[in-house]
Scaffold this motif. Structure first.
Motif, PDB file in Angstrom:
ATOM      1  N   CYS A  93      32.645  27.676  20.004  1.00  0.00           N
ATOM      2  CA  CYS A  93      31.441  28.032  19.255  1.00  0.00           C
ATOM      3  C   CYS A  93      31.950  28.651  17.965  1.00  0.00           C
ATOM      4  CB  CYS A  93      30.528  28.694  20.104  1.00  0.00           C
ATOM      5  SG  CYS A  93      30.113  28.199  21.688  1.00  0.00           S
ATOM      6  N   LYS A  96      30.872  32.112  17.654  1.00  0.00           N
ATOM      7  CA  LYS A  96      29.405  32.608  17.519  1.00  0.00           C
ATOM      8  C   LYS A  96      28.726  32.837  18.745  1.00  0.00           C
ATOM      9  CE  LYS A  96      28.465  31.365  12.917  1.00  0.00           C
ATOM     10  NZ  LYS A  96      28.404  30.164  12.597  1.00  0.00           N
ATOM     11  N   ASP A 318      25.572  26.868  10.048  1.00  0.00           N
ATOM     12  CA  ASP A 318      25.107  26.211  11.294  1.00  0.00           C
ATOM     13  C   ASP A 318      23.768  26.999  11.834  1.00  0.00           C
ATOM     14  OD1 ASP A 318      26.932  24.456  11.621  1.00  0.00           O
ATOM     15  OD2 ASP A 318      28.374  25.636  12.463  1.00  0.00           O
ATOM     16  N   VAL A 319      23.098  27.953  10.836  1.00  0.00           N
ATOM     17  CA  VAL A 319      21.792  28.292  11.336  1.00  0.00           C
ATOM     18  C   VAL A 319      20.691  27.073  11.416  1.00  0.00           C
ATOM     19  CG1 VAL A 319      19.907  29.784  10.478  1.00  0.00           C
ATOM     20  CG2 VAL A 319      21.979  30.491  10.082  1.00  0.00           C
ATOM     21  N   PHE A 320      20.971  26.033  10.760  1.00  0.00           N
ATOM     22  CA  PHE A 320      20.342  24.704  10.867  1.00  0.00           C
ATOM     23  C   PHE A 320      21.261  23.802  10.625  1.00  0.00           C
ATOM     24  CE2 PHE A 320      16.740  27.362   8.763  1.00  0.00           C
ATOM     25  CZ  PHE A 320      15.788  27.222   9.653  1.00  0.00           C
TER      26      PHE A 320
ATOM     27  N   HIS B  93      21.875  25.901  18.537  1.00  0.00           N
ATOM     28  CA  HIS B  93      22.589  25.046  17.529  1.00  0.00           C
ATOM     29  C   HIS B  93      23.519  25.990  16.892  1.00  0.00           C
ATOM     30  CE1 HIS B  93      23.754  22.256  14.406  1.00  0.00           C
ATOM     31  NE2 HIS B  93      23.697  23.316  13.521  1.00  0.00           N
ATOM     32  N   TYR B  94      23.360  27.018  16.445  1.00  0.00           N
ATOM     33  CA  TYR B  94      24.292  28.258  16.198  1.00  0.00           C
ATOM     34  C   TYR B  94      25.080  28.957  16.869  1.00  0.00           C
ATOM     35  CZ  TYR B  94      25.127  32.445  13.380  1.00  0.00           C
ATOM     36  OH  TYR B  94      25.782  33.562  12.456  1.00  0.00           O
ATOM     37  N   MET B  95      24.644  29.077  18.170  1.00  0.00           N
ATOM     38  CA  MET B  95      25.368  29.803  19.121  1.00  0.00           C
ATOM     39  C   MET B  95      26.504  28.894  19.739  1.00  0.00           C
ATOM     40  SD  MET B  95      23.456  32.043  22.159  1.00  0.00           S
ATOM     41  CE  MET B  95      23.007  30.556  23.275  1.00  0.00           C
ATOM     42  N   PHE B  96      26.173  27.721  19.629  1.00  0.00           N
ATOM     43  CA  PHE B  96      27.128  26.689  20.207  1.00  0.00           C
ATOM     44  C   PHE B  96      28.123  26.154  19.067  1.00  0.00           C
ATOM     45  CE2 PHE B  96      24.324  25.162  24.019  1.00  0.00           C
ATOM     46  CZ  PHE B  96      24.728  26.560  24.616  1.00  0.00           C
ATOM     47  N   GLY B  97      28.088  26.887  17.744  1.00  0.00           N
ATOM     48  CA  GLY B  97      28.945  26.559  16.689  1.00  0.00           C
ATOM     49  C   GLY B  97      28.643  25.348  16.178  1.00  0.00           C
ATOM     50  N   GLY B  98      27.340  24.866  16.088  1.00  0.00           N
ATOM     51  CA  GLY B  98      26.742  23.666  15.500  1.00  0.00           C
ATOM     52  C   GLY B  98      27.348  22.537  15.976  1.00  0.00           C
ATOM     53  N   GLN B  99      27.697  22.429  17.343  1.00  0.00           N
ATOM     54  CA  GLN B  99      28.321  21.201  17.810  1.00  0.00           C
ATOM     55  C   GLN B  99      27.374  20.265  18.198  1.00  0.00           C
ATOM     56  OE1 GLN B  99      29.955  21.218  21.988  1.00  0.00           O
ATOM     57  NE2 GLN B  99      29.900  23.582  21.482  1.00  0.00           N
ATOM     58  N   GLN B 100      25.896  20.803  18.435  1.00  0.00           N
ATOM     59  CA  GLN B 100      25.188  19.651  18.767  1.00  0.00           C
ATOM     60  C   GLN B 100      23.527  19.793  17.984  1.00  0.00           C
ATOM     61  OE1 GLN B 100      25.607  17.263  20.882  1.00  0.00           O
ATOM     62  NE2 GLN B 100      23.689  16.521  21.278  1.00  0.00           N
ATOM     63  N   LYS B 101      22.879  19.030  17.735  1.00  0.00           N
ATOM     64  CA  LYS B 101      21.764  19.295  17.022  1.00  0.00           C
ATOM     65  C   LYS B 101      20.528  19.132  18.149  1.00  0.00           C
ATOM     66  CE  LYS B 101      21.273  14.238  15.682  1.00  0.00           C
ATOM     67  NZ  LYS B 101      21.482  13.316  14.624  1.00  0.00           N
ATOM     68  N   PHE B 102      19.487  19.873  17.921  1.00  0.00           N
ATOM     69  CA  PHE B 102      18.541  20.149  18.758  1.00  0.00           C
ATOM     70  C   PHE B 102      17.055  19.628  18.058  1.00  0.00           C
ATOM     71  CE2 PHE B 102      21.836  22.126  20.638  1.00  0.00           C
ATOM     72  CZ  PHE B 102      21.771  22.177  21.794  1.00  0.00           C
ATOM     73  N   GLY B 133      16.929  29.749  12.646  1.00  0.00           N
ATOM     74  CA  GLY B 133      16.750  28.622  13.307  1.00  0.00           C
ATOM     75  C   GLY B 133      15.573  27.711  13.545  1.00  0.00           C
ATOM     76  N   ASN B 157      16.282  19.680  13.446  1.00  0.00           N
ATOM     77  CA  ASN B 157      16.161  21.089  13.987  1.00  0.00           C
ATOM     78  C   ASN B 157      14.803  21.181  14.712  1.00  0.00           C
ATOM     79  OD1 ASN B 157      18.472  22.594  12.334  1.00  0.00           O
ATOM     80  ND2 ASN B 157      17.419  21.242  11.064  1.00  0.00           N
TER      81      ASN B 157
END
Lengths: 325, 319
Positions: A93, A96, A318-320, B93-102, B133, B157
């Motif tokens: 992550c 994060k 990666d906030v969005f 999305h943030y907590m998983f390091g941006g690896q997946q979009k929701f 987010g 998002n």
């Protein structure tokens, strides 16, 4: 369906990898190299490995706050796991999430979760996606006895059964919700009996017997893939450690209860079972396997330590997803 | 151009996006008949009364390649789903390091005027503006409703689409063809030179009415509609305030830590805008009470066009 000797050796390797990973994570947490908190999976390894051994690569799982075992059993990379615990930019992550939030969507590990019961609907949504995709994928929700009292558990089971979703609900009943005994919070001792109210099979297995877990999961996976709907599997198990590895963590459990459960260790049980099968495992092979696993964990720690911390301004990344106006 | 209602514009947006993208589907406790007829029960999924769980399921489905639309009807029912919104959808999305979009669109009606008392008359959007987010939209016209909702469904998002109870029957011109209103862009609904009135949702319509009244008094009112509350288009608001030198914010929600407070901060903390201001900023909001049932009480609590006009006069007379 009994696992082949080859598969049993792989199960042993995975269970021992979880054991050694958790020992090292605890050690490094107490040394101050890992932050926040660590919830050790030691004692429950047969549940994650037994269930995930019954899955295919495309299948998805959702985990809990005690998630390292599920990650490893689903095939997560130990380097990136350890780097995440160390808060490094190479972690799963990017530093994060930490111990409670490791995910790897590429291998169908849809995330550990800090909210007890919070992962059950997410797994059920993955099960709905699997059904809509129509490719025979299944989804697994791992949760504990504590979460089985949450509304999300009951709501999810009702929906999954009504819509015949390809789901496994795997309750790791380790008898305590943090520090509160299940005996004080459950109207009935068994969680599996609740399946009756949702018209799905409810199965109780010895969660420290990996063959039993694997058999139950295999049956449930076949049912799910055949479009017959979900199964609730209750694995009776026990965590050896306290709720967390924090030195100040309370320990309300009787010492003799902890010691008694340690005699039911799933790892030696499988070692003995393999040894009893002619030529499937020798003492030397087992020692060699353990040495290899310890070396692999050490190299994961070395990878973590050699990785950089994220740059402070990466906190804004990666906030969005995508460009933001 | 056909005229349709604000409510039908929302339905049209969802239908168009479902035709366009097979991964879009809806969770709802009470299906819209036209959508159910066209798309069937697999994509218009009528759920048990389980807001917490079907909202959480949307997170799991979004993480598995779908674009769920979650329709709670009233925001009241969305409160039952705070864990999957607050702890899960906005953060993972943030907590998983941006690896997946929701990509998830939440739909909820807000505001009063329906004589449904405190639970079903809420305007809690500032609670959700606090969630990093999450994007928050709140249209004031049928045109913006269709365009913003389509943009929300296409966004990668989680987006909260708040929709005004008071405006559901409002008719307006809405093109049949495909268009989107970009998220994060405010709109000048009326140009003026003496004062900027930033209105939110129904308050845009009331501000436009108040502007007509003030026009007869020789006051030129500019009405700005943020359309998106998070991320807020501070540039457009500040530019308007620099032009007029005065700011009034009209909001159907209470003032405390509200969107109105955020708008005034965005304007006044900017030195150039602050220097251009000829009078203190002013708010016309609901009173800080739960919303009462009896019409006499409800009318007393909510702002309206008359109170906006009074507020404009107060700002103009301030020195």
């Amino acid at each position: 369906m009994h696992p082949s000797p080859e598969m049993q050796r792989e199960m042993l390797r995975q269970m021992n990898t979880i054991r050694r990973f958790e020992e090292r994570a605890t050690q490094d947490y107490l040394a101050g190299d890992i932050f926040g908190v660590v919830h050790s999976y030691i004692g429950e390894e047969a549940v994650a490995v037994g269930v995930c051994s019954a899955l295919e690569d495309g299948d998805q799982i959702v985990s809990t706050h005690r998630g390292h075992g599920h990650c490893i059993a689903k095939g997560a990379d130990l380097d990136r796991m350890m780097a995440e615990l160390y808060g490094r930019e190479t972690g799963y992550c990017k530093g994060k999430g930490g111990s409670m939030h490791i995910a790897d969507f590429d291998i169908g590990m849809l995330g550990a979760n800090g909210i007890v019961g919070g992962g059950i609907p997410i797994a059920t949504g993955a099960g709905l996606a699997a059904q809509m995709d129509g490719k025979g994928r299944v989804a697994v929700s791992f949760f504990g006895d504590g979460a089985s009292n949450a509304g999300s558990f009951h709501e999810s089971l009702n929906i999954a059964a009504t819509w015949k979703l390809p789901m496994l609900y795997v309750c790791e009943n380790n008898r305590y919700a943090a520090n509160t005994a299940a005996a004080a919070t459950h109207a009935q001792e068994d969680v599996a009996t609740r399946a009756l109210g949702y018209d799905m099979p409810g199965v109780i297995v010895d969660g420290n017997d990996i063959s039993a877990v694997y058999d139950a999961a295999t049956t449930a996976v076949a049912r799910a893939r055949a479009g017959e709907g979900p199964t609730l599997i209750e694995c009776k198990t026990y965590r050896w450690g306290r709720h967390t590895e924090r030195p100040s963590q309370a320990e309300p459990r009787p010492a003799n209860e902890v010691e008694e459960w340690k005699t039911r260790d799933p790892i030696p049980r499988l070692v003995e079972a393999l040894k009893e099968q002619q030529g499937q495992l020798t003492d030397e092979e087992w020692e060699e396997m353990d040495r290899e696993i310890l070396a692999r964990i050490s190299s994961a720690v070395a990878y973590a330590k050699a990785s950089a911390f994220p740059k402070p301004e990466a906190a804004l990344d990666d906030v969005f997803s995508g460009e933001v106006a | 151009m056909p005229k349709i209602t604000y409510s039908d514009a929302g339905t049209a947006a969802l239908a168009e996006e479902m035709r366009r993208d097979p991964t879009v589907f809806e969770f709802c406790t009470d299906a819209t008949e036209s959508l159910l007829d066209e798309f069937g029960p697999v994509r218009i999924r009528t759920t048990p009364i389980t807001e917490n769980t079907f909202t959480g399921m949307a997170v799991g489905a979004a993480g598995s390649g779908y674009r769920p639309v979650v329709n709670w009807r009233q925001v009241t029912f969305g409160f039952v789903a705070m864990d999957p919104i607050v702890n899960q959808a906005c953060k993972i999305h943030y907590m998983f390091g941006g690896q997946q979009k929701f990509p998830i669109t939440f739909r909820a009606a807000v505001g009063g005027g329906t004589k449904l008392a405190a639970q079903h008359s809420q305007s809690p959007y500032s609670m959700f503006m606090n969630l990093a987010g999450l994007k928050v939209i709140l249209p004031s016209t049928p045109y913006d409703m269709k365009g913003l909702l389509k943009a929300a469904i296409r966004d990668d998002n989680p987006v909260m689409s708040f929709e005004s109870n008071r405006l559901m029957g409002l008719e307006g011109e809405v093109p049949d063809e495909d268009y989107v209103v970009p998220i994060g862009k405010a709109d000048i609904k009326r140009e003026g030179i003496d004062i900027t009135v930033v209105g939110i949702a129904w308050m845009v319509q009331e501000a436009l009415a108040a502007a007509e009244t003030m026009d007869k008094e020789g006051v030129s009112v500019e009405v700005v509609d943020p359309r998106t509350l998070a991320p807020m288009d501070g540039d457009t608001i500040r530019a308007s305030v620099r032009k007029t030198g005065r700011l009034l914010v009209a909001d159907e929600a209470g003032p405390t830590a509200g969107a109105s407070a955020e708008i005034i901060s965005l304007a006044t903390e900017d030195p150039e805008t602050f220097k251009a201001m000829k009078a203190p900023a002013h708010r016309v909001c609901a009173l800080d009470t739960p919303i009462p049932y009896s019409p006499v009480l409800e009318d007393h609590v909510f702002p309206n066009r008359e109170r906006i006009a009074e507020g404009i006069r107060a700002v103009l007379s301030a020195r």
